[in-house]
Design an enzyme around this catalytic site. Structure first.
Site, mmCIF file in Angstrom:
data_model
loop_
_atom_site.group_PDB
_atom_site.id
_atom_site.type_symbol
_atom_site.label_atom_id
_atom_site.label_comp_id
_atom_site.label_asym_id
_atom_site.label_seq_id
_atom_site.Cartn_x
_atom_site.Cartn_y
_atom_site.Cartn_z
ATOM 1 C CG ASP A 273 -9.106 -3.124 -4.374
ATOM 2 O OD1 ASP A 273 -9.908 -4.074 -4.259
ATOM 3 O OD2 ASP A 273 -8.672 -2.480 -3.408
ATOM 4 N NE ARG B 252 -4.112 -1.846 2.096
ATOM 5 C CZ ARG B 252 -4.333 -2.447 3.265
ATOM 6 N NH1 ARG B 252 -3.815 -1.961 4.368
ATOM 7 N NH2 ARG B 252 -5.082 -3.519 3.338
ATOM 8 N NE ARG C 268 -7.248 5.052 2.939
ATOM 9 C CZ ARG C 268 -8.085 4.572 3.867
ATOM 10 N NH1 ARG C 268 -9.080 5.321 4.298
ATOM 11 N NH2 ARG C 268 -7.916 3.363 4.354
ATOM 12 C CE1 TYR D 271 -13.053 -7.499 1.660
ATOM 13 C CE2 TYR D 271 -11.258 -8.883 0.872
ATOM 14 C CZ TYR D 271 -11.708 -7.835 1.645
ATOM 15 O OH TYR D 271 -10.817 -7.119 2.416
ATOM 16 N NE ARG E 222 -10.163 7.337 -2.970
ATOM 17 C CZ ARG E 222 -11.486 7.487 -2.989
ATOM 18 N NH1 ARG E 222 -12.034 8.465 -3.680
ATOM 19 N NH2 ARG E 222 -12.267 6.646 -2.345
#
Length: 364
Positions: free
Chosen positions: A80, A29, A33, A156, A42
């Protein structure tokens, strides 16, 4: 397709099990963020819009390479793991975590999935992002492609998002074992085509993220997850060979499956195993021997501990992986993804400490 020559092959040498002058380092990652420049992009685009827009995915992939130039040894394409369920025809929303409005509830729901997935058509935007990024990197570092592992994607698709209990997806495993295995294999076949396409587009190493591996008992991991992981590693190599494309190193990150490391090194068919922080590096090396390289494994939350704590832990990690020798078959990383609150300068310090203490001949 011609790409600029690679100037830094530390990652690839370590993945092949070679001794290196220092450990190559990147973090999961890393295009994320915690970076203000990521937040700036973003703010104007939705998550999956960025994934599906090659120029934007390229920009986010390159951000940490620019910021930490000379310190970081790999780029990983911004994408992703849940693009694979999307390719299978499922809707996935990101708000802020993943949400499936119409999850699979009973095995009959598998009929809703796309039968013969045209992976190149459905996920061609990832390939285009990889090709553009590989060109833009200009050989500075290798580019990693990736996908999620079938068991993690299966969870998921059935849970409808993240879960703490895994009740719904485990109900499937134990109540509908044959249907579960069939679905896991279907997911694996899409992953094979997706990873092969990423190599054709320019990916130089592949990683398979089994984020929920540790949620299965060793017995059930071996029954349900391992066969689909083997299907991916053998399938990718077979298809690349058939297309006369040189194999690339493959990494498996089976988070939490630390009791399985010896078996995975022996049987899973990957070049590198990623480990989390819940196993000591020396114990992991003892388990796998010289069969695979290792990647990891500092606790990401140490990045909140201040510089002294980061330096001390990196030194300890390096000592554990090196065992008094030069670094060999080891890629330095965190034990899971970096989290959004980290100060980018503290990550810089982590990289600097890895350079210092992983170097051949350093005291670590």
């Amino acid at each position: 397709m011609a790409f600029p020559p690679l100037k830094n092959d530390l990652l690839l040498r370590a993945a092949r099990g070679e001794e290196t002058e220092r450990a190559p380092v990147w973090v999961m990652r890393q295009a994320g963020r915690y970076l203000p420049e990521f937040q700036a992009v973003r703010a104007h685009h939705s998550f999956f819009e960025i994934c599906r827009t090659p120029a934007l995915a390229k920009e986010l992939t390159l951000q940490p390479i620019r910021r930490y130039s000379g310190l970081i040894d790999a780029a990983i394409i911004f994408s992703d793991i849940l693009v694979v369920p999307q390719a299978l025809g499922m809707e996935v929303q990101m708000n802020p975590g993943p949400h499936f409005p119409d999850p699979l509830v009973v095995p009959a729901d598998v009929e809703k999935l796309t039968k013969n997935v045209d992976v190149d058509k459905e996920l061609g935007y990832v390939y285009e992002a990889i090709t553009q990024t590989r060109q833009a990197l200009n050989g500075e570092v290798p580019l990693i492609g990736f996908c999620g592992a079938p068991w993690t994607l299966f969870s998921y698709m059935i849970e409808g998002g993240g879960t703490k209990t895994f009740q719904k997806c485990k109900t499937w495993l134990f109540k509908y074992p044959e249907e579960s295995k069939e679905l896991l294999n279907r997911i694996a076949d899409v992953c094979v085509d997706f990873l092969v396409g990423q190599v054709k587009a320019g990916a130089q190493l592949l990683q398979v993220f089994d984020s929920w591996a540790g949620e299965l008992s060793p017995h059930h991991f071996e029954e349900f997850s391992l066969p689909s992981l083997q299907r991916i590693s053998s399938g990718v190599r077979t298809k690349l060979a058939a297309a006369n494309i040189p194999a690339v190193p493959m990494t498996l990150f089976p988070k939490g499956a630390n009791s399985q490391l010896a078996a995975l090194a022996q049987h899973a068919g990957y070049d590198v195993l990623g480990i989390d922080w819940c196993v000591e590096p020396a114990d992991a090396r003892a388990a796998v021997g010289d069969k695979v390289a290792l990647q990891g494994n500092m606790d990401p939350n140490l990045l909140y501990g201040g510089r002294a704590a980061i330096e001390s832990e990196v030194k300890r990690m390096c000592e554990g992986f090196k065992g008094g020798k030069a670094p060999k078959a080891w890629i330095a990383n965190l034990g899971h993804g970096i989290t959004p609150g980290v100060d980018p300068d503290d990550l810089r310090w982590f990289f600097e400490c890895v350079h210092k203490y992983s170097a051949a001949g350093s005291t670590a």
